[in-house]
Motif scaffolding. Structure first.
Motif, PDB file in Angstrom:
ATOM      1  N   SER A  17      13.483   3.380 -12.793  1.00 14.55           N
ATOM      2  CA  SER A  17      13.142   4.881 -12.750  1.00 14.55           C
ATOM      3  C   SER A  17      12.405   5.173 -13.847  1.00 14.55           C
ATOM      4  O   SER A  17      11.722   6.063 -13.851  1.00 14.55           O
ATOM      5  N   ASP A  20       8.638   5.705 -13.107  1.00 12.69           N
ATOM      6  CA  ASP A  20       7.933   6.698 -12.398  1.00 12.69           C
ATOM      7  C   ASP A  20       8.079   8.021 -13.559  1.00 12.69           C
ATOM      8  O   ASP A  20       7.288   8.973 -13.196  1.00 12.69           O
ATOM      9  N   ASN A 129       0.311   2.432 -10.206  1.00 13.64           N
ATOM     10  CA  ASN A 129       1.534   3.173  -9.491  1.00 13.64           C
ATOM     11  C   ASN A 129       1.549   2.295  -7.945  1.00 13.64           C
ATOM     12  O   ASN A 129       2.823   2.444  -7.490  1.00 13.64           O
ATOM     13  N   ILE A 130       0.611   1.537  -7.486  1.00 15.60           N
ATOM     14  CA  ILE A 130       0.978   1.217  -6.096  1.00 15.60           C
ATOM     15  C   ILE A 130       1.676  -0.075  -6.180  1.00 15.60           C
ATOM     16  O   ILE A 130       2.742  -0.278  -5.473  1.00 15.60           O
ATOM     17  N   TYR A 132       4.048  -0.350  -8.655  1.00 11.47           N
ATOM     18  CA  TYR A 132       5.261   0.139  -8.942  1.00 11.47           C
ATOM     19  C   TYR A 132       6.035   0.826  -7.821  1.00 11.47           C
ATOM     20  O   TYR A 132       7.139   0.495  -7.656  1.00 11.47           O
ATOM     21  N   SER A 133       5.431   1.224  -6.884  1.00 10.70           N
ATOM     22  CA  SER A 133       5.811   1.818  -5.888  1.00 10.70           C
ATOM     23  C   SER A 133       6.429   0.750  -4.740  1.00 10.70           C
ATOM     24  O   SER A 133       7.391   0.945  -3.954  1.00 10.70           O
ATOM     25  N   THR A 136       9.972  -0.821  -4.898  1.00 12.24           N
ATOM     26  CA  THR A 136      11.313  -0.349  -4.060  1.00 12.24           C
ATOM     27  C   THR A 136      11.428  -0.892  -2.943  1.00 12.24           C
ATOM     28  O   THR A 136      12.473  -1.193  -2.500  1.00 12.24           O
ATOM     29  N   VAL A 150      15.938   4.938  -4.751  1.00 18.95           N
ATOM     30  CA  VAL A 150      14.782   5.993  -4.701  1.00 18.95           C
ATOM     31  C   VAL A 150      15.418   7.223  -5.379  1.00 18.95           C
ATOM     32  O   VAL A 150      14.732   8.014  -6.064  1.00 18.95           O
ATOM     33  N   ARG A 153      15.210   6.842  -9.195  1.00 19.48           N
ATOM     34  CA  ARG A 153      13.666   6.926  -9.505  1.00 19.48           C
ATOM     35  C   ARG A 153      13.386   8.452  -9.548  1.00 19.48           C
ATOM     36  O   ARG A 153      12.760   8.921 -10.465  1.00 19.48           O
ATOM     37  N   TRP A 354       9.246   8.425  -0.163  1.00 20.05           N
ATOM     38  CA  TRP A 354       9.041   7.002  -0.579  1.00 20.05           C
ATOM     39  C   TRP A 354       9.833   5.974   0.361  1.00 20.05           C
ATOM     40  O   TRP A 354       9.559   4.924   0.430  1.00 20.05           O
ATOM     41  N   PHE A 377       2.330   0.842   1.132  1.00 17.75           N
ATOM     42  CA  PHE A 377       2.243   2.066   0.006  1.00 17.75           C
ATOM     43  C   PHE A 377       0.816   2.300  -0.645  1.00 17.75           C
ATOM     44  O   PHE A 377       0.591   3.605  -0.779  1.00 17.75           O
ATOM     45  N   VAL A 381      -0.478   6.119  -0.529  1.00 15.79           N
ATOM     46  CA  VAL A 381      -0.599   6.710  -1.668  1.00 15.79           C
ATOM     47  C   VAL A 381      -2.278   7.175  -1.697  1.00 15.79           C
ATOM     48  O   VAL A 381      -2.293   8.173  -2.306  1.00 15.79           O
TER      49      VAL A 381
END
Length: 465
Positions: A17, A20, A129-130, A132-133, A136, A150, A153, A354, A377, A381
């Motif tokens: 978390s 983010d 970020n991609i 990282y996302s 999940t 989520v 996060r 997400w 993602f 994104v």
């Protein structure tokens, strides 16, 4: 214990978390302050800033999917996605500061500087970020644990939002914002950048990738993209994402102008705050109720399903947003209370977007046997950033259309434009997002069916390894 049923520890949820939380020091600053920084400190026209936001996203049409494909095909001892979070941390921080640095250049030189630094910042944001996302979808295959992750996060993301939106202007002022606004902004952003780097390192160190694709099933970039565009649920979610982030960008960037020029300072809560203080209260109180909404999101989704909660909450948020048009500039308490209500309702949607991206990746795997988590993602994104750019561009063009003049008293026409940018215009975008979600068909029953079948497939795969 089988990988997909493994529970995540509090340490791992916290560590994930913080990633983010770190990204939101950048994201929230871009939404809330970049347009105002460009027009009032950097010294370029609102319409020019709008074109910068729009044109910059053309590169993302290629950059985001390429990053998704690259991340999906990364193979290291630390996993596919975690290494990207670590190696992008310091470049991310440097480019963040450069984006808020005012060079001693001509107007043309400044525009070139803004285009280059903004684009580089968005590219490194993508590279960070991609992956990282996508984490999940691979930290756990358990539906309940994924929903919990989520939620964690976005609670941490809301903490960053609270800090950035509530205190940025005050910190700028403490660094000498009246005498040297350019230097004060650069120092403030440097502070946020240092915090972000530390959090990214913690995310890398505390997370683990568990859900693995079947090694016998090969994928290609063309096949991954074709799978997504052939999945109408992803198409509906992507279109809704564009409209949602048009709204967030347009309204978030307009808040600065709304409080500086439209709101009339007066007494509230027994005090007579400045417009900067009111701006902080508006966003801070709204963020606190957003956190309450985020915490409510998981139990609502477990009861009614991700899609239905997302759709209804988005519709109610749009109604609250439109209601701002009817509040006069002196109704300070009503403005604060309506924002708190709006953010509470909207907060229930934040984790669900997400979670629904992960649902779409599951749906593709369920139907085709192929899983491209990062590509799912990445393309979503891209839709998010397309929405941000269109929202920023529309905001800039509308400010010019309503004849905004930086650092000056505004005309009645301009005041009406700022009022619309905080209410009716963004609400229309949210309503359009709700319409797109009518074509998203992964309801609660489908979520459960997918989860059960994919869990069984992975159990059989794990038994053969």
């Amino acid at each position: 214990m089988h990988q997909d049923s493994q529970k995540l520890s509090v340490l791992e949820k916290t560590g994930y978390s913080l990633g983010d939380c770190a990204a939101n020091f950048v994201f929230q600053t871009q939404i809330m302050f970049l347009m105002g920084f460009y027009t009032d400190v950097f010294g370029i026209a609102a319409s020019t800033a709008g074109y910068i936001f729009l044109i910059s996203r053309l590169w993302d049409a290629f950059n985001d999917p390429m990053m998704g494909a690259l991340a999906d095909r990364t193979d290291t001892r630390w996993g596919k996605f975690r290494p990207w979070i670590l190696i992008t941390a310091i470049p991310f921080a440097i480019l963040f500061v450069l984006c808020y640095t005012v060079p001693n250049l001509s107007t043309t030189g400044k525009i070139i500087w803004a285009v280059v630094t903004y684009n580089l910042l968005m590219m490194i944001y993508t590279a960070n970020n991609i992956p990282y996302s996508a984490l999940t979808g691979v930290m756990t295959g358990d539906r309940a644990e994924r929903g919990s992750l989520v939620t964690w996060r976005f609670v941490f993301a809301m903490i960053a939002q609270f800090v950035v939106q509530t205190y940025t202007l005050n910190i700028v002022a403490s660094f000498g914002g009246q005498a040297d606004p350019a230097g004060a902004w650069q120092k403030t952003i440097a502070l946020w950048a240092i915090i972000a780097v530390a959090f990214f390192v913690v995310t890398f160190a505390t997370t683990q990738e568990r859900v693995k694709p079947d090694p016998q099933i090969k994928s290609s970039l063309r096949g991954d993209v074709a799978d997504l565009f052939g999945n109408r649920n992803w198409v509906a979610l992507a279109v809704a994402t564009v409209f949602i982030f048009i709204c967030l960008s347009m309204r978030g960037g307009s808040t600065y102008y709304y409080f500086q020029y439209y709101i009339r300072e007066g007494e509230v809560f027994g005090r007579a705050p400045s417009w900067q203080d009111l701006f902080g209260w508006f966003n801070g109180l709204g963020t606190l109720t957003t956190i309450a909404g985020v915490l409510l999101s998981k139990p609502l989704a477990m009861r009614f399903g991700n899609r239905d909660v997302f759709r209804v909450s988005l519709f109610l948020t749009a109604i609250c947003m439109a209601a701002f048009y009817f509040l006069p500039p002196t109704a300070l308490l009503a403005i604060l209370l309506l924002q708190m209500l709006l953010q509470f309702v909207y907060g229930t949607t934040i984790p669900l977007l997400w979670a629904m991206m992960a649902d779409v990746a599951d749906f593709t795997e369920w139907k085709t046997g192929r899983r491209a988590t990062a590509m799912t993602f990445a393309l979503t994104v891209f839709a998010l950033k397309l929405g941000l750019s269109l929202g920023g561009a529309l905001q800039g063009w509308l400010l010019d259309y309503y004849q905004y003049a930086p650092n000056a008293a505004q005309s009645e026409r301009t005041m009406e434009g700022i009022r619309l940018l905080m209410s009716v215009f963004p609400a229309i975008s949210f309503f359009l997002g709700v319409g797109a979600l009518l074509y998203y068909k992964i309801g609660k029953a489908t979520e459960l069916e997918m989860h059960e079948e994919l869990t069984e497939r992975r159990r059989r795969l794990h038994a053969t390894l």
